[in-house]
Design an enzyme around this catalytic site. Structure first.
Site, PDB file in Angstrom:
ATOM      1  N   GLY A 138      84.384  41.910  84.630  1.00 37.57           N
ATOM      2  CA  GLY A 138      82.955  41.656  84.603  1.00 37.57           C
ATOM      3  C   GLY A 138      82.266  42.008  85.896  1.00 37.57           C
ATOM      4  O   GLY A 138      82.556  43.024  86.544  1.00 37.57           O
ATOM      5  N   CYS A 139      81.322  41.140  86.300  1.00 40.68           N
ATOM      6  CA  CYS A 139      80.501  41.418  87.478  1.00 40.68           C
ATOM      7  C   CYS A 139      81.300  41.476  88.774  1.00 40.68           C
ATOM      8  O   CYS A 139      80.827  42.030  89.765  1.00 40.68           O
ATOM      9  CB  CYS A 139      79.405  40.359  87.603  1.00 40.68           C
ATOM     10  SG  CYS A 139      78.138  40.468  86.312  1.00 40.68           S
ATOM     11  N   ALA A 140      82.487  40.903  88.795  1.00 37.61           N
ATOM     12  CA  ALA A 140      83.338  40.963  89.994  1.00 37.61           C
ATOM     13  C   ALA A 140      84.148  42.250  90.061  1.00 37.61           C
ATOM     14  O   ALA A 140      84.823  42.505  91.063  1.00 37.61           O
ATOM     15  CB  ALA A 140      84.283  39.762  90.034  1.00 37.61           C
TER      16      ALA A 140
END
Length: 354
Positions: A138-140
């Site tokens: 995801g966003c990481a």
């Protein structure tokens, strides 16, 4: 020490400003929420001016099947990844056959063979290249992919690694989903891709400017937080899940997390010159400032990326990294890369210009 030599970013051609997306959200959600005017205030609060998508705005008005969405993901993600990769190699003055390892990060679609294998053909990479696909971060993902690429270069100092991150968040929109999370998603997420060239320190440099060296990284996954962020796999596609408590979690936990990371490297927050944060949203950036005692100026580059592109999930922090490198770091300056993603997880990297 591994070094970051070049970063390149690309976006798809369809541009949607916030007024357009707000009008579409009103059309979609007004029957589900009697207080739609209050909820649409999130568009004004987002600090986002525009976003880019691989499909035109009218595409979102129709119900789409997971099959159609995923076919479009494979087609457009491969093309954006190819463009970002070629631009990154051009910046570095290299040809595709000079790359020894290809790392590919994405979470907004599914492909087997994975998209990195398609890039081997599309870019003309060597048949013996090492491939490392990373999914579900995801966003990481951009920060985690950069950590893994640098760790690989530390283990194999004579090799070059091309990290590619691409997300088509727009394709995950579910027209039938009348949740508040989906309404917020229509305001926040966009599409984009980034590529980063990482080299081991035994590789001969082509540039004379001080490169950014990778010093260390830290992954933190907090217990009992699986429901904070992620996907719910449904019949019409990947349904977005994210908690409104994310800014609170940052305020409560991020300073301790960062200090535990920096202390063994004899570095404190006061020693940092650059802050390269994934702009998950305006409230996320404010929470970073409050937790770490930073001024808005110190997170300005993250705010600029959010303003012009929205949250593109994994590549977003690499857009911030590109902006930061364009300002040219002075030798001895240090920077912190930070991103949050499903798990609920944090990824931190310490960089230094040498």
């Amino acid at each position: 020490m591994p070094r970051i030599e070049a970063v390149a970013t690309v976006v798809p051609p369809h541009v949607v400003n916030q007024e357009e997306s707000k009008a579409l959200a009103r059309h979609f959600f007004q029957d589900a929420f009697p207080d739609i005017d209050r909820l649409l205030g999130v568009f004004a609060q987002s600090q986002i001016r525009k976003r880019h998508f691989c499909m035109p705005l009218d595409w979102f008005s129709q119900d789409q099947t997971f099959t159609v969405k995923n076919r479009l993901y494979v087609e457009h993600a491969e093309e954006l990844a190819r463009k970002a990769s070629l631009l990154c190699l051009e910046k570095a003055g290299l040809t595709p056959d000079s790359i020894d390892c290809l790392m590919f990060v994405s979470s907004t679609g599914i492909a087997t063979p994975s998209l990195d294998s398609r890039l081997v053909n599309g870019l003309g990479l060597r048949p013996d290249i090492t491939r490392v696909p990373l999914w579900g971060l995801g966003c990481a993902g951009g920060a985690m992919g950069l950590s893994r690429a640098c760790e690989y270069a530390r283990a194999y100092p004579q090799r070059r690694i091309l990290l590619v991150s691409v997300e088509l968040c727009g394709l995950t929109f579910i027209r039938q989903d009348m949740s508040k999370s989906n309404l917020v998603a229509t305001c926040l997420f966009g599409d984009g891709a980034a590529a980063v060239l990482v080299e081991g320190d035994a590789v001969e440099r082509k540039s004379s400017s001080p490169p950014l060296h990778f010093c260390a990284s830290r992954t933190t996954t907090w217990p009992d937080t699986l429901d904070v962020m992620g996907w719910e796999v449904t019949e019409p596609g990947l349904k977005v899940v994210f908690s409104r408590d994310i800014p609170t979690l940052i305020r409560q936990s991020m300073r301790e997390n960062v200090e535990h990371f920096l202390d063994p490297h004899e570095t404190s927050l006061h020693d940092l010159d650059h802050y390269i944060f994934h702009p998950g949203g305006a409230k996320v950036l404010t929470a970073y400032q409050q937790s770490l005692g930073l001024s808005p100026e110190e997170t300005r580059l993250s705010e600029e990326v959010l303003h012009d592109f929205g949250n593109m999930s994994s590549p977003t922090v690499l857009f911030v990294l590109e902006k930061s490198m364009e300002r040219r770091w002075n030798a001895g300056e240090k920077g912190l890369v930070a991103a949050l993603g499903p798990g609920f997880s944090s990824e931190l990297l310490l960089l230094e210009a040498r």
